[in-house]
Design a protein around this motif. Sequence first.
Motif, PDB file in Angstrom:
ATOM      1  N   ARG A 368     -11.520 -34.260  -3.579  1.00 45.59           N
ATOM      2  CA  ARG A 368     -11.130 -33.578  -4.814  1.00 45.59           C
ATOM      3  C   ARG A 368      -9.859 -32.746  -4.620  1.00 45.59           C
ATOM      4  NH1 ARG A 368     -15.943 -30.677  -7.784  1.00 45.59           N
ATOM      5  NH2 ARG A 368     -16.600 -32.865  -7.723  1.00 45.59           N
ATOM      6  N   ALA A 369      -9.720 -32.138  -3.442  1.00 48.68           N
ATOM      7  CA  ALA A 369      -8.536 -31.313  -3.184  1.00 48.68           C
ATOM      8  C   ALA A 369      -7.256 -32.147  -3.202  1.00 48.68           C
ATOM      9  CB  ALA A 369      -8.679 -30.603  -1.838  1.00 48.68           C
ATOM     10  N   TYR A 370      -7.359 -33.399  -2.764  1.00 47.24           N
ATOM     11  CA  TYR A 370      -6.189 -34.273  -2.777  1.00 47.24           C
ATOM     12  C   TYR A 370      -5.731 -34.533  -4.213  1.00 47.24           C
ATOM     13  CZ  TYR A 370      -6.752 -35.564   2.195  1.00 47.24           C
ATOM     14  OH  TYR A 370      -6.826 -35.556   3.560  1.00 47.24           O
ATOM     15  N   ASP A 371      -6.675 -34.868  -5.076  1.00 51.85           N
ATOM     16  CA  ASP A 371      -6.311 -35.148  -6.469  1.00 51.85           C
ATOM     17  C   ASP A 371      -5.644 -33.943  -7.124  1.00 51.85           C
ATOM     18  OD1 ASP A 371      -7.052 -37.784  -6.630  1.00 51.85           O
ATOM     19  OD2 ASP A 371      -9.095 -37.374  -7.298  1.00 51.85           O
ATOM     20  N   SER A 372      -6.104 -32.746  -6.763  1.00 55.01           N
ATOM     21  CA  SER A 372      -5.489 -31.533  -7.323  1.00 55.01           C
ATOM     22  C   SER A 372      -4.036 -31.427  -6.890  1.00 55.01           C
ATOM     23  CB  SER A 372      -6.273 -30.293  -6.868  1.00 55.01           C
ATOM     24  OG  SER A 372      -7.592 -30.323  -7.349  1.00 55.01           O
ATOM     25  N   LEU A 373      -3.757 -31.770  -5.624  1.00 58.93           N
ATOM     26  CA  LEU A 373      -2.381 -31.752  -5.125  1.00 58.93           C
ATOM     27  C   LEU A 373      -1.527 -32.774  -5.865  1.00 58.93           C
ATOM     28  CD1 LEU A 373      -2.683 -31.458  -1.231  1.00 58.93           C
ATOM     29  CD2 LEU A 373      -1.519 -29.869  -2.750  1.00 58.93           C
ATOM     30  N   ASN A 425       2.905 -32.285   4.106  1.00 61.88           N
ATOM     31  CA  ASN A 425       2.021 -32.926   3.122  1.00 61.88           C
ATOM     32  C   ASN A 425       0.701 -32.186   2.928  1.00 61.88           C
ATOM     33  OD1 ASN A 425       0.329 -33.578   5.270  1.00 61.88           O
ATOM     34  ND2 ASN A 425       0.875 -35.734   5.307  1.00 61.88           N
ATOM     35  N   PHE A 426       0.650 -30.910   3.326  1.00 59.11           N
ATOM     36  CA  PHE A 426      -0.528 -30.065   3.111  1.00 59.11           C
ATOM     37  C   PHE A 426      -1.772 -30.626   3.803  1.00 59.11           C
ATOM     38  CE2 PHE A 426       2.401 -29.183  -0.285  1.00 59.11           C
ATOM     39  CZ  PHE A 426       2.329 -27.811  -0.469  1.00 59.11           C
ATOM     40  N   GLY A 427      -1.561 -31.337   4.932  1.00 59.92           N
ATOM     41  CA  GLY A 427      -2.683 -31.844   5.708  1.00 59.92           C
ATOM     42  C   GLY A 427      -3.348 -33.077   5.131  1.00 59.92           C
ATOM     43  N   VAL A 428      -2.677 -33.785   4.231  1.00 59.78           N
ATOM     44  CA  VAL A 428      -3.259 -34.989   3.623  1.00 59.78           C
ATOM     45  C   VAL A 428      -3.298 -36.126   4.653  1.00 59.78           C
ATOM     46  CG1 VAL A 428      -2.910 -36.807   1.903  1.00 59.78           C
ATOM     47  CG2 VAL A 428      -2.568 -34.413   1.281  1.00 59.78           C
ATOM     48  N   ASP A 429      -4.479 -36.697   4.858  1.00 58.59           N
ATOM     49  CA  ASP A 429      -4.647 -37.892   5.680  1.00 58.59           C
ATOM     50  C   ASP A 429      -4.701 -39.070   4.716  1.00 58.59           C
ATOM     51  OD1 ASP A 429      -5.407 -40.004   7.241  1.00 58.59           O
ATOM     52  OD2 ASP A 429      -7.215 -39.063   8.066  1.00 58.59           O
ATOM     53  N   ARG A 430      -3.627 -39.854   4.628  1.00 58.92           N
ATOM     54  CA  ARG A 430      -3.532 -40.885   3.594  1.00 58.92           C
ATOM     55  C   ARG A 430      -4.612 -41.956   3.732  1.00 58.92           C
ATOM     56  NH1 ARG A 430      -0.367 -45.086   5.838  1.00 58.92           N
ATOM     57  NH2 ARG A 430       0.645 -44.456   7.764  1.00 58.92           N
TER      58      ARG A 430
END
Length: 614
Positions: A368-373, A425-430
């Motif tokens: 969910r945090a990824y979608d917010s970003l 990338n705010f720690g996003v693991d793609r």
Amino acid sequence: MQQNSNNTEPPREVKNWIEYLSQLGPSASKNSLFEEQLSRTLKKLDTVTPLNIETELQRAIQEEVDETINDGKRKLILLAGMAGDGKTTVEAAIWRNLAPEKQKVWEKKSAPSLEILNSEGKKFTVKFIKDLSAESSDGSLQTSLLDVPDNTCLIVACNHGRLLDKLREYKKNTDHNWLADSLEKCFFEKKTKETYTSPNNLSITLFDLSIYSPKKRHIAILKAILGSSEWSRCSTCQHCKNCPILFNRNLLWNEEQRELTTPALRQAECIELIECSGIHLPTRDLLMVASNNLLGMRSLEKKVTKKQVLTCSYIFKELDKQQRNTSVGPTSYLASNLLGENLPLHSRKDNLIFREILKLDIGGYAPRAYDSLFNSHETLGSTTFKELSEKLPTVSSADWELNSAIQRIKRQNAFFFISDDKDKNFGVDRWRLSSFSKGSNFFKVLRALESAEKGASSYCPAPLINGMNKAFTGQLRKENSIVYLTTAGGRARTLLGELIATSYPRIDSENRKSIQLKLKDGVVNVVFLHADKILARFALTPALFEFFVKMSDGFTFSSFTKDTVAASQQLKVSLIQALSQTSWDSEQLTLQLLGADSAQVETISFKEDSDLDF
């Protein structure tokens, strides 16, 4: 050349180039006449220069032909492979390099030949056979492949099995059986190139096109298409600044540095993942994928039911609609094209690459945090990601299906475009945007194995060992440096059964490596040894890797597909059979890493603080 802004049709040269790409990709035929149909297309599109896809293997084949011509000696060159590996395409490229002015001869004959002068000024003949079965009406050989005349090079393209069949069916020359047996051994050992000398002193060189890395071949195809000089013609088109095809090309290709960009390399990474699963990918499928990257389009509002391909005429009509503020048709979304989502499901499954990428379901997952970003339009280390997000349509929150499709595109844009630098990338693991959530860990292991070939030290991750123990015993085990096996346990989580091997040290009593990770033909292999003899080996495919690591994380058997669980249990059975028949001088085995070259063995330490621990 100045283009009239009132033209309703694109320049002919530009239109021909895009039509050629369409015949390579989404509009291409899947049958065995792909090369012949492409040749007929080139006749009509007389302004287009055919692609020259240069791989290391193709250069090696061309060099072999050039050396043979200059030496003036008779030779047989065999181009073997599977359907769609580009055998005839390689022959056509050799012909163009030797005699570009005689293209019509190549197109008309199934066994064309050339007479040329070598470096010594002597006449030399180069003969081609496009298809052995076309040599006669019944498909049998009419002349021996070993009876090559002096000052002649015979180049033959054929599938593995058909080549062996034709050689063994030819009864007039018993040496054909010798050649068939030699070739069969080479095919089985997966050698890219092998040289032989026949009993009648004929030099023979075999090239197996099916062995070449699909990732390397795909990168070569992308470079050939995206870097083609044909794109310079597009500057004469009045709509070049607003052209979606050129927009896609600019996202995949850095014209100034003449190199592929991040999204193109990430698509190649997905193809590498398929290669690691041991799946053979034909060149024909790679060509389709590369072309579809540029030409695909879709409507987010509708289900994809047919192929929709960008053409110059379509772009002219759509841009005219935009100028008149009328409704426009489907749009091209690069990330969607890279995954083949612009194609109907049956077309995606017809292409091996899109079929396997479909299983990754990139864009179908996200914390969910990824979608917010993504929704806040943060650049995430890529200004292009923000630009692409802002180009997406804005719709009512009540339209759930369309909002879901837009969110999926945003996640796909993130997967292909955002930076891998966690500080940006705010720690996003793609890889968490796909079903293969352990992708980052898998590639960390794979890159370590690749570097081990060059002598660098590598480690085996402890979670892999721990996951194996849980999968092989059905018990909640915590060990991560000892491999356990039980004859019971597994999916049923039975705790009873014989513990056939208590524990295995990392190195046996004679200081020998007992279990190794080895990279072979692009696939990670786990090899079990006793007294330097192989007891068992298995391919650690991406699916098995994720299974073992997630088991270590606390997942249960019911979290996985039946096929994945069955593969792990089949592996367990083979290990039990092998290990139970061995008299061990020690109660322990070790797990360690082996480079591709057996002379470059790397000792593996199981450390919790290892570079590969995750």
